[in-house]
Design a protein around this motif. Sequence first.
Motif, mmCIF file in Angstrom:
data_model
loop_
_atom_site.group_PDB
_atom_site.id
_atom_site.type_symbol
_atom_site.label_atom_id
_atom_site.label_comp_id
_atom_site.label_asym_id
_atom_site.label_seq_id
_atom_site.Cartn_x
_atom_site.Cartn_y
_atom_site.Cartn_z
ATOM 1 N N LEU A 32 62.639 50.139 57.706
ATOM 2 C CA LEU A 32 63.448 49.047 57.150
ATOM 3 C C LEU A 32 63.193 48.935 55.649
ATOM 4 N N VAL A 33 64.118 48.252 54.968
ATOM 5 C CA VAL A 33 63.983 48.053 53.523
ATOM 6 C C VAL A 33 63.535 46.621 53.265
ATOM 7 N N LEU A 34 62.513 46.470 52.446
ATOM 8 C CA LEU A 34 61.942 45.163 52.131
ATOM 9 C C LEU A 34 62.919 44.361 51.271
ATOM 10 N N ALA A 35 63.095 43.061 51.614
ATOM 11 C CA ALA A 35 64.051 42.222 50.885
ATOM 12 C C ALA A 35 63.351 41.189 50.002
ATOM 13 N N GLU A 36 62.047 41.295 49.819
ATOM 14 C CA GLU A 36 61.308 40.361 48.962
ATOM 15 C C GLU A 36 60.204 41.126 48.236
ATOM 16 N N ASP A 37 59.745 40.524 47.132
ATOM 17 C CA ASP A 37 58.534 41.031 46.485
ATOM 18 C C ASP A 37 57.343 40.423 47.225
ATOM 19 N N VAL A 38 56.452 41.256 47.693
ATOM 20 C CA VAL A 38 55.269 40.736 48.386
ATOM 21 C C VAL A 38 54.069 40.826 47.443
ATOM 22 N N ALA A 39 53.511 39.650 47.127
ATOM 23 C CA ALA A 39 52.373 39.598 46.201
ATOM 24 C C ALA A 39 51.070 39.593 46.983
ATOM 25 N N SER A 40 50.039 40.068 46.343
ATOM 26 C CA SER A 40 48.717 40.080 46.974
ATOM 27 C C SER A 40 48.139 38.668 46.982
ATOM 28 N N ASP A 41 47.485 38.291 48.074
ATOM 29 C CA ASP A 41 46.848 36.967 48.143
ATOM 30 C C ASP A 41 45.388 37.025 47.688
ATOM 31 N N LEU A 42 44.929 38.198 47.246
ATOM 32 C CA LEU A 42 43.531 38.308 46.810
ATOM 33 C C LEU A 42 43.356 39.518 45.894
ATOM 34 N N ASP A 43 42.218 39.565 45.252
ATOM 35 C CA ASP A 43 41.872 40.767 44.492
ATOM 36 C C ASP A 43 41.446 41.847 45.477
ATOM 37 N N MET A 44 41.853 43.076 45.225
ATOM 38 C CA MET A 44 41.415 44.190 46.067
ATOM 39 C C MET A 44 40.806 45.256 45.184
ATOM 40 N N PRO A 45 39.605 45.738 45.460
ATOM 41 C CA PRO A 45 38.704 45.127 46.440
ATOM 42 C C PRO A 45 38.270 43.749 45.969
ATOM 43 N N PRO A 46 37.835 42.907 46.894
ATOM 44 C CA PRO A 46 37.474 41.529 46.536
ATOM 45 C C PRO A 46 36.122 41.445 45.833
ATOM 46 N N PHE A 47 35.402 42.541 45.737
ATOM 47 C CA PHE A 47 34.080 42.583 45.079
ATOM 48 C C PHE A 47 33.893 43.996 44.539
ATOM 49 N N ASP A 48 32.917 44.190 43.669
ATOM 50 C CA ASP A 48 32.594 45.554 43.207
ATOM 51 C C ASP A 48 32.073 46.311 44.419
ATOM 52 N N LYS A 49 32.738 47.411 44.771
ATOM 53 C CA LYS A 49 32.498 48.049 46.065
ATOM 54 C C LYS A 49 31.882 49.435 45.888
ATOM 55 N N GLY A 130 29.305 52.899 36.254
ATOM 56 C CA GLY A 130 30.540 52.777 37.042
ATOM 57 C C GLY A 130 30.737 53.900 38.036
ATOM 58 N N THR A 131 29.873 54.910 38.012
ATOM 59 C CA THR A 131 30.040 56.026 38.945
ATOM 60 C C THR A 131 29.955 55.529 40.392
ATOM 61 N N ASN A 132 30.890 55.976 41.214
ATOM 62 C CA ASN A 132 30.925 55.661 42.654
ATOM 63 C C ASN A 132 31.073 54.165 42.950
ATOM 64 N N VAL A 133 31.668 53.448 41.988
ATOM 65 C CA VAL A 133 31.922 52.017 42.201
ATOM 66 C C VAL A 133 33.401 51.743 41.942
ATOM 67 N N LEU A 134 34.022 51.001 42.856
ATOM 68 C CA LEU A 134 35.392 50.533 42.617
ATOM 69 C C LEU A 134 35.290 49.055 42.256
ATOM 70 N N GLY A 135 35.611 48.762 40.987
ATOM 71 C CA GLY A 135 35.438 47.396 40.492
ATOM 72 C C GLY A 135 36.391 46.414 41.160
ATOM 73 N N ARG A 136 35.959 45.170 41.256
ATOM 74 C CA ARG A 136 36.797 44.111 41.830
ATOM 75 C C ARG A 136 38.182 44.118 41.185
ATOM 76 N N GLY A 137 39.223 44.072 42.032
ATOM 77 C CA GLY A 137 40.595 43.969 41.534
ATOM 78 C C GLY A 137 41.168 45.263 40.988
ATOM 79 N N ARG A 138 40.462 46.380 41.140
ATOM 80 C CA ARG A 138 40.983 47.642 40.598
ATOM 81 C C ARG A 138 42.216 48.125 41.350
ATOM 82 N N GLU A 139 42.283 47.865 42.668
ATOM 83 C CA GLU A 139 43.477 48.272 43.428
ATOM 84 C C GLU A 139 44.627 47.326 43.129
#
Length: 405
Positions: A32-49, A130-139
Motif C-alpha cells: 500500500l501507499v502511505l497517505a501521511e507523513d509519519v514522524a518519529s516519537d523518539l530519538d533512535m537510538p534513544p541512547f549512545d549504543k 566514537g568507534t563502534n558507537v551509534l550516538g543517540r538520535g543518529r538514525e
Amino acid sequence: MLSVAEAQALIFGHVRPLAAQTVPLSSAAVGLVLAEDVASDLDMPPFDKALMDGFAVRSADLAAGRHVFEVVREIMAGQVAGPPLEAGQAVRIMTGAPLPAAADTVIMVERTRTAEGNRVHFDDNFTRAGTNVLGRGREMRQGEVAVGKGAVLRPQEFGVLATVGRTTVMAYPRPQVSVLCTGDELVEASQVPSQSQIRNGNGPMLVASVARAGGIPKYLGIARDNMESLRQLVRQGLESHVLLLSGGVSAGQRDLVPAVLQEFAVQAHFHKVAMKPGKPVLFGMRNGCLVFGLPGNPVSSLVCFELFVRPALRLLAGQADAGTLVVEAVLQEDFAYRTDRQTYHPAWLDSEAGAWQVRLIPWFGSADLMAVTQANSFAILPVGDNQLKAGHKQPVLRVEERLSR
Ligand code: AMP
Ligand code: MG
C-alpha cells in the motif's frame, strides 16, 4: 482514432487516488501507499549504543596512551547504563547496550586481553573516539519524518514504522474491481461446453490480472448478449471503484456494452484506440467509477489491461506514477512484419550483461493466448511494412516484475 499515448493521457488525467483510510500494519498492507507523513516519537537510538561486544572506554584515555583499564562492571542489552565512567575505567558491554556517560568508544572484545585483577589490556593505538558507537538520535530524531507520504509499504518501511511505535497508518486502499464477462457463447470453466460454446477464459485471467496489479477482484459472472442481462450485472459493477467488462464492445449486432453503459449515464471518454490487438477498447466514468470495456479476444483483453487498467489501478492506489515500463531491447533474431496499427506482439525479454534482449514469440493474433504463455512482455511494433534485423533497438512493454520462469 486516439493513439495509445493519448488514450493513456486521458485516463491518467481523470484518475484520482482513493480516499485514504486507517489500516493496520498487517500483511494485507504490504504494497500500500502511505497517505501521511509519519514522524518519529523518539530519538533512535534513544541512547549512545554499543555496536559491538567489547569494552566501553573514554577516548581521552586512549589519546593519552593508556593501554590497561580497570573493568568496573558489565552492561547487557536492555540494562541501564549506570554511573558515569571515570578516567582509567572500562565497562564490559554487549551489542545494543547503552554506554555510560563519559564513555564514547567501544573496543572490540577480539582486540583485548584480560589481565589480572579485573583489568583489560588493549594494544591498538589507532582507535578513535566514537568507534563502534551509534550516538543517540543518529538514525532519527524525535519529530523527524521517518516514513514520508507516498512511500510504498515494503518490509523496511514496516520495520521503521514499528520502531516509531506505529501499529496503524493512513494509507490508500486497494481498489475494488468488478470483473464482468459478456457473451452468449460462454460457459464457466467447471462446465463442458457444447459444440457452439467456449469456456470463459477471460474471467479468471482478468481476476488474476487485478490481483497481480494490487486490486481486489470481484467476479460478477457472465452477462448474456441482451440488454436485460447486461443491465443487471453492470448495475452491480458500477458500485465498485472500477468495472471491467470483457467482450461486447466492438461493432457487432450483439455488442451491446456501449449502449448499456450509455443507459447508466457512464460518460465515455474514448471508444477505440489505434492499436492491435485491442482496437475496440472503451473507457468511461460514472460517479468516480472507472469503466473499461475490454475486447473479448483474450490477448486484446490482456494487452488493454496492461496498457490502461493496470496504470489506472496504480494511480487509484496512490502511486506517484502510472508505472508503465517501456525498455529498449536488442532484437535477437530478424523479424518481418506488416501492420496498419501500432502492434503489441508477445515477446520474451531477458537481460544479458546488463543489456535488454528480446525475442518475438510466434503468434497468430488476438485470439492466440497460448503464445502469450511463452511471453513475458510485448514488443511494440510501429505501423509499417518492416524487415527488422537482429541487433535492431526494439521498444518493449514490460508486464512482469521478474523475468525468469
Ligand atoms: P467480442 O469482443 O465479444 O466480440 O468477442 C471477441 C472474441 O473473443 C470472440 O471470439 C469471443 O468468443 C471471444 N471471447 C469473448 N469473451 C471471451 C471470454 N470471456 N473468454 C474467452 N473468449 C472470449
Ligand atoms: Mg461477444
